[in-house]
Design a protein around this motif. Structure first.
Motif, PDB file in Angstrom:
ATOM      1  N   UNK A 134       2.616   8.976   6.368  1.00  0.00           N
ATOM      2  CA  UNK A 134       1.393   8.981   5.258  1.00  0.00           C
ATOM      3  C   UNK A 134       1.495  10.291   4.520  1.00  0.00           C
TER       4      UNK A 134
ATOM      5  N   UNK B 297       3.763  22.234   3.555  1.00  0.00           N
ATOM      6  CA  UNK B 297       4.081  22.664   5.157  1.00  0.00           C
ATOM      7  C   UNK B 297       5.583  23.312   5.092  1.00  0.00           C
TER       8      UNK B 297
ATOM      9  N   UNK C 211       3.691   1.401  -1.434  1.00  0.00           N
ATOM     10  CA  UNK C 211       4.774   1.545  -2.219  1.00  0.00           C
ATOM     11  C   UNK C 211       6.016   0.758  -2.110  1.00  0.00           C
TER      12      UNK C 211
ATOM     13  N   UNK D 195       3.465  21.075  18.169  1.00  0.00           N
ATOM     14  CA  UNK D 195       2.820  19.854  17.233  1.00  0.00           C
ATOM     15  C   UNK D 195       1.730  19.237  18.323  1.00  0.00           C
TER      16      UNK D 195
ATOM     17  N   UNK E 255       0.881  -1.114   0.093  1.00  0.00           N
ATOM     18  CA  UNK E 255       0.016   0.052  -0.125  1.00  0.00           C
ATOM     19  C   UNK E 255       0.827   1.179  -0.146  1.00  0.00           C
TER      20      UNK E 255
ATOM     21  N   UNK F 211       4.037  16.429  -1.771  1.00  0.00           N
ATOM     22  CA  UNK F 211       3.309  17.735  -2.194  1.00  0.00           C
ATOM     23  C   UNK F 211       2.903  18.283  -0.649  1.00  0.00           C
ATOM     24  N   UNK F 212       2.653  17.323   0.083  1.00  0.00           N
ATOM     25  CA  UNK F 212       1.985  17.788   1.535  1.00  0.00           C
ATOM     26  C   UNK F 212       3.360  18.392   2.428  1.00  0.00           C
TER      27      UNK F 212
ATOM     28  N   UNK G 114       0.483  13.653  13.499  1.00  0.00           N
ATOM     29  CA  UNK G 114      -0.939  13.785  13.519  1.00  0.00           C
ATOM     30  C   UNK G 114      -1.561  12.485  13.205  1.00  0.00           C
ATOM     31  N   UNK G 115      -0.977  11.439  13.030  1.00  0.00           N
ATOM     32  CA  UNK G 115      -1.803  10.197  12.252  1.00  0.00           C
ATOM     33  C   UNK G 115      -1.503   9.149  13.248  1.00  0.00           C
TER      34      UNK G 115
ATOM     35  N   UNK H  34       2.944  12.505   1.321  1.00  0.00           N
ATOM     36  CA  UNK H  34       3.468  12.521   0.305  1.00  0.00           C
ATOM     37  C   UNK H  34       4.354  13.975  -0.113  1.00  0.00           C
TER      38      UNK H  34
ATOM     39  N   UNK I 128       7.068  16.054  11.551  1.00  0.00           N
ATOM     40  CA  UNK I 128       6.203  16.828  12.278  1.00  0.00           C
ATOM     41  C   UNK I 128       4.641  16.402  11.699  1.00  0.00           C
ATOM     42  N   UNK I 129       4.577  16.028  10.465  1.00  0.00           N
ATOM     43  CA  UNK I 129       3.286  15.598  10.094  1.00  0.00           C
ATOM     44  C   UNK I 129       2.907  14.354  10.652  1.00  0.00           C
TER      45      UNK I 129
ATOM     46  N   UNK J  29       4.975  26.916   4.284  1.00  0.00           N
ATOM     47  CA  UNK J  29       4.256  27.663   5.477  1.00  0.00           C
ATOM     48  C   UNK J  29       5.282  27.999   6.534  1.00  0.00           C
TER      49      UNK J  29
END
Lengths: 339, 339, 339, 339, 339, 339
Positions: free
Chosen positions: D316, D325, D76, D266, D74, D320-321, D309-310, D318, D305-306, D328
């Motif tokens: 999780x 960030x 990759x 965070x 899943x 672009x995300x 949150x999961x 990719x 950092x991302x 920003x």
């Protein structure tokens, strides 16, 4: 001048709490919550089909009462005549329902004493209500709940009748609420006022001491009282999860019996409320189609057959779905009509 | 000869129905079901910590009663003294609990009238019960429920006392059950028999008209009555989801106050039952460690702090977890002891 | 003669699909489904508070359309004026919403092109609608959706105005639907007809090129156009899950500004629809309380503050809850009124 | 000629079983299942960002092994080099993870002895693997698991190095697997072969007895061994649910330190795997952007950092995300670069 | 030289949204989300069995597109040839599926117009794709979606054929996408290029006007066109939840029919995708076992029988499971082979 | 003097992890967790019916061990004799269970090597245990687990026998734990001590090489050994979700066979543990009703029939439910008794 409602029904609204189909009341961490009640089920079913309906009842003026109102509104039933009980002792009746799995039977635990609905009286409803509906429906359950409810039911039937409404009544005999003797005594008080009468063959025999075959029994009610239409649902339980459902209907004015082929091998997810769905469909058919008994029966049977497939008390089929099923059903095997 | 129970508690057991934390009573399709009740919470908390406990109460003899029994047994609380109500009118009290989210407050709807527990009397329990426990605990809630419950509580306190049990009592004042005046009148009837007394500073002021600072208030109870230990939980609500929790405890025989650093910035998932967890921990500490007040307070505070992190009324921490937390807590900042 | 509706709103209704707050659009097995849309949110919020409301929109005549109808009815909003799109190409707009968790931002994926709502025209609604409501509300979103929707909005505003309805308009600027320049051009076409105007300070500056402080900006709209009341919500984002919310309101006839203390430290579960809840509350206050601006603002602020605590677009607070919050809020810190 | 993989990692894959965040290991009816493992987390994170990655490990040849393969695919990550253990004694390691809620700490129960992964040897992998990757990564966990795993790790590092791969190594010290002394001894055996070295400041001090400030420590590793890049994540735990995260990175060839402003406040849903997400991001940055240390660090920090949150171990996000960030993050406060 | 793929398929990928089996589209709070599409189902089924597969399609370049990619990768299908649609109008087709419960039929609502897939053209795919696969498969659905898709399909078939790939085609007639007349016209354009042809007996009769018995019909296609193998699934619907499944297969080169005993009394949880599972299994058998028709049919039948037991469109059985079922199935009753 | 336990059982306790009935081990995000084990199932079933029971086993002294204790207590089984394994290598055996759906079979993955239970020895239990129970029960599974367990079982049987306990033994042959030859050898060592023997007809034939019809087989055991009662469950599998269940029981002292009509068309939700429920019911009947074989068989059959309807290993029926079912069952068709 048009009356604002096609159908108003009177009855108690209950909170239903059920574990998931594989769980039990005594285990598990969740209850699915929903609302039900024989007369609400009828109003909701008829509303989904297209009638303008409302419910007469009394509920607590608290968050549970709001839940009830939301669920009733969702089905398009008007809540204007829901009396709100402001007392701190106000309570909503509950029934706990556990699904069965052969050989384990479904199980019900009632917790419906001391409820706001049991204390309903005439003063809970505005005088204007009696002239606002084409048809008024209630059932033996309301008669059996309490003396207050019985007095209210009888007086309401009288007032609606006076204002020109058709009176519909479903015996709905429940042995845990009253005896057969009580049921017969009180129902016979109102039968002179009833236009459309729902009574199963079994109840007719056991409670009203009727004899003969089903047709003789239905017809006899119209001979004893000025009833226009008598209807009896007919169910065969092949197994807890497989039923057949049909009905017998008799119209006195034309001396005609109606009976179409039953729906066979219905997968039964939840049989609660399927009788009420039949009543709802039949009343829709009669009220929306000029008392066309054949159409009414088809709608009643199909609405009931569909109800078996969804959990909860309340019907969920709109007219299009019911009529599509009727087309399939009658396409393969057309019902009979017998004079 | 050893008594078979360290602790028996008397009180009503309720079914608790809650939507998920993000849902409301008036919406959503599910209730999480659990059991609770101040005195059950105390017995369950003490059992998890290691005491041999049992609960005295009355529940319906049906599937809901079985659910209650299962949940009580899960926590290791003995169910031998649960009277089963065989009547068809038997009912289990319910409370509906909706979580809050600032600025929306938590919301409770009670449906606890006419319950089996309210009709408990002496005849529901065997005479042997009074000699079987080292400690008996109940709270003001039981006194307030009904005249039957009040008479029962008072008589039980007397009988347990006669048989040599310590008497523990938590005021647990609830304004929706009785007035402050009633509470004071009846509690003062039993204070001469109480050994361990739980009363918050606020309740002491409002209900018992106490004045002075917290220490003066706690001590004054032991001056008016032959109470050995008085304990008051101390909570600061920083926000609905962030509290601090500690307590003040006074032992009359040594004229000593106990007060450790409170637990700061507790994440509050569910504050219901956190006071009972404090009582449970304190009673465990006293009964398992020869009335060691400092140990008892530490266990009480830690057990309560931990309870905030789990949904439902019932504590869920075993002794190892509580002692591990105490070690962390006291490691960084040791509590003070003041004579 | 009384009009049957207090408030009718015009706008697109969307299906909202969200993973659970801890999941993402690109993972997980479930979407929570609900309905939303700025103008529906306003009608639903006002209905819960007590207004007789209805929604003007167009939805597919299929099972998804039934879902929409059920959800709207649940909130007590009349669905009589929902046009049903019978085409096979009929579609319901969708928006996918993923909750954020700092530093990850919430994420929205729109799928709202080619929808039934975008093709709404005058012929979808009966002529009688224009005389049936005391107030008509729509927003800039409807103006921006399509040329059909824009033409419809403008013509409807004109017809409702002619029939004596108050006209309420919320700018609700969305940069993904049109440019600021377009927004200003078209909104200025209708401002001469607007009575109650909702516009945030930021939008006023960026879209309408207003200058000065907030009060000067609000007042300037009433100087340029015959607007009675201008309202701007005021939000401070302390963190994604903690906001403060208040508003500024200006009544031209009395030249009065209204501004109460904001709601501080709101726990933000879902900010979508909180602006609409403010509009709903304000319109309720004005329409139910003879244009009492102070009352309207309090209801608007409180209804919005409460909305933050529930998932989904739609408000869920009835009047009692809102008024209880206002009592708590104003008890501790009364708002100011400044001429 | 291009190698088919940018990155291959070697390590054990575990089944992770967690109750919902509000439940406990000792209660509740459900576990959320997922997969994790330090080196898998790195491969998965790098794959989502865009590298061609694969995992070297050994799993049971049964339905649980299929689950693991599905979850890896899943993300990759190539599963070609997963050895399947056909023995009936084959087992997948498990770790049970309970979320904390202050003051209750998160709790882990390991059940990872006797696993298929612990028995991995060279013969489980084809000879061709060593020439197929640009970079090989493993961690101290693999060295610590068993003698087989240690021998395998060391030999693999040697073979990959011979074939021209960059060697990446994360100390990842776990006191429950081996002592600091053991860790130091064995890691020092491989440091002469390592190109990219991840080691936290704390571990450097406690395990490698380093002294001085963070910069001195990082640089010292490159003085003792021919390491090109040393990276240390830097975390501040404000509270269990609120951390700050940043890192310090040192490149020996340019004698440059890299350190951008950390991500503040965070919201921590699940900190497991956040260190691995940093490694994954850093390796992506280095391998995809010609060893650009500043870019690599930014990707590493943002990816980590991302991840907070999961739920679960696996990243999780990719590219672009992550890049959004970073834009920003650096927009408001640009990081520093110091020679 | 080996081609990198055994099988590439071309077709639209849809998001499937379903309420739980007991709920309806018009009620309930959740949709289960999954992906499907006839050609994806084939690629996924063949990948699980062991073929190296990939999917040619076009999806939005957003979070939903990522979801699709994840779900495809999970099944081991290569996503390299998924074109990403960067337009803001990019959309993923959706179908809403409601399970049936007799007499209530399953219900599908399609929302698949204006999708990214409908706009696929040759330029979305690299020229190298045509030489990279041993077999190319698509279905009549792709031909029917749009003119772009039709042109693309036909041209792709031609290019793959030129590069030596086997061409597999499944008629998959859907009356809601095009008329039988259209289907026949366009499919006949490509039949001269098809090697493996899937067409049910009913479709052969209604769409291609074939006559005679099943064997005559299958053989006739190979007489009209240079088709090597024709396969038709054969299903008996005993009831909505109980089917039998088998197939008839004809190989032209040996003039042999293959037909084993069907799988009887399959419990049908979800019939969607069972035909595609048959295609997948058959193609696996042919491509992995040198065009062994008997083996291919057994795999096809068993893979389809197993698919009925899982929700969603996609097969979930690996080769071991399929072969185990075949061993059980053929053990008790061996299939017949007829020349 | 009364012994404190009616029944003590010895055996391993396993964690059971199952996906939902529609999911698979290799997919989905959740496992339902529960506990099971043949001998625990027997103790739990007998406890629910009314016996005072306890379980002898060994579990890890961690959070999973607490979970096990909670679940056992919930069923009223005493946990005093659960040895807690303090080692870091302590582990709880696991079995993963996937439900089947025809033609897909249920699937089990065992992970029960190296468990704490396999290392049980006499020293884990106090000497007092042997004199504390009226009956001791274990099964062939315990004999097969390990040499330690085998030695422990045999010695315990001897000690309990010495102290006057009835010995109950269920062959429970599992080919994945030992060979038939081993099973026969070891079981024959203990048969001289067994009073109540459970062995299916198939196992008797295959493992003990018995011949003749069922009655001859059962009787023969009592001829070879001083066994009082032999019982064999009798199951017909009509389909995976529809079984019939009955039993044959032989009492040597009266030379009587007992066999009532089987329960027909049982809906099978979960067949695991139904044999143990039969053993539990039979032992309850014998121990609570003075070895009344007819009553015992009826309870055994009914308890087993009911167990099929609930998920998990453990019975959930209390005596009232079982007796109600017996009344229904024997009302319509009374069982036969044959000398």
């Amino acid at each position: 001048m048009t009356k604002p409602y096609d159908l108003l029904t009177l009855g108690e609204i209950l909170l239903r709490l059920s574990p998931s189909p594989e769980e039990r009341l005594s285990s598990g961490d969740f209850f699915r919550k929903s609302v039900g009640g024989a007369e609400l089920n009828v109003a909701a079913g008829a509303s989904l089909l297209g009638l303008r309906t409302g419910i007469l009842s009394k509920i607590p003026d608290n968050a549970l009462g709001e839940y009830v109102q939301n669920q009733i509104q969702l089905r398009g039933v008007d809540t204007r005549y829901l009396a709100l009980d402001p007392l701190r002792s106000a309570r909503l009746g509950i029934y706990y329902y556990e699904y069965g799995s052969s050989p384990r039977k479904p199980q019900v635990v009632y917790d419906r004493l001391h409820t706001s609905a049991r204390s309903m009286t005439l003063s809970d409803f505005p005088e204007s209500v009696y002239s606002s509906a084409r048809c008024f429906h209630t059932s033996g359950i309301t008669l059996a709940l309490s003396e207050d409810c019985r007095a209210l039911s009888i007086e309401m039937i009288r007032r609606f009748k006076e204002q020109g409404a058709l009176i519909s009544f479903d015996v709905n005999y429940r042995s845990n609420l009253w005896s057969g003797e009580e049921a017969r005594y009180w129902i016979e008080q109102i039968l002179p006022l009833v236009d459309i009468f729902f009574c199963s063959e079994d109840t007719a025999r056991l409670t009203f001491h009727k004899e003969g075959d089903a047709r003789e029994i239905l017809k006899s009610f119209t001979e004893d009282y000025p009833i226009s239409i008598v209807a009896a649902s007919q169910r065969i339980v092949h197994s807890p999860k497989c039923h057949s459902f049909g009905s017998l209907l008799y119209q006195a004015s034309t001396d005609t019996f109606y009976q179409e082929n039953p729906y066979e091998k219905i997968e039964v997810l939840d049989r609660i409320g399927t009788g009420d769905a039949f009543v709802a469909g039949t009343l829709y058919g009669l009220l929306a189609h000029s008392m066309d008994c054949q159409y009414a029966q088809r709608i009643g049977n199909a609405a009931s057959a569909l109800k078996h497939s969804v959990p909860g008390d309340l019907p969920i089929s709109r007219l299009r779905e019911v009529e599509t099923l009727i087309a399939e059903h009658t396409g393969s095997a057309s019902g009979e009509m017998v004079r």
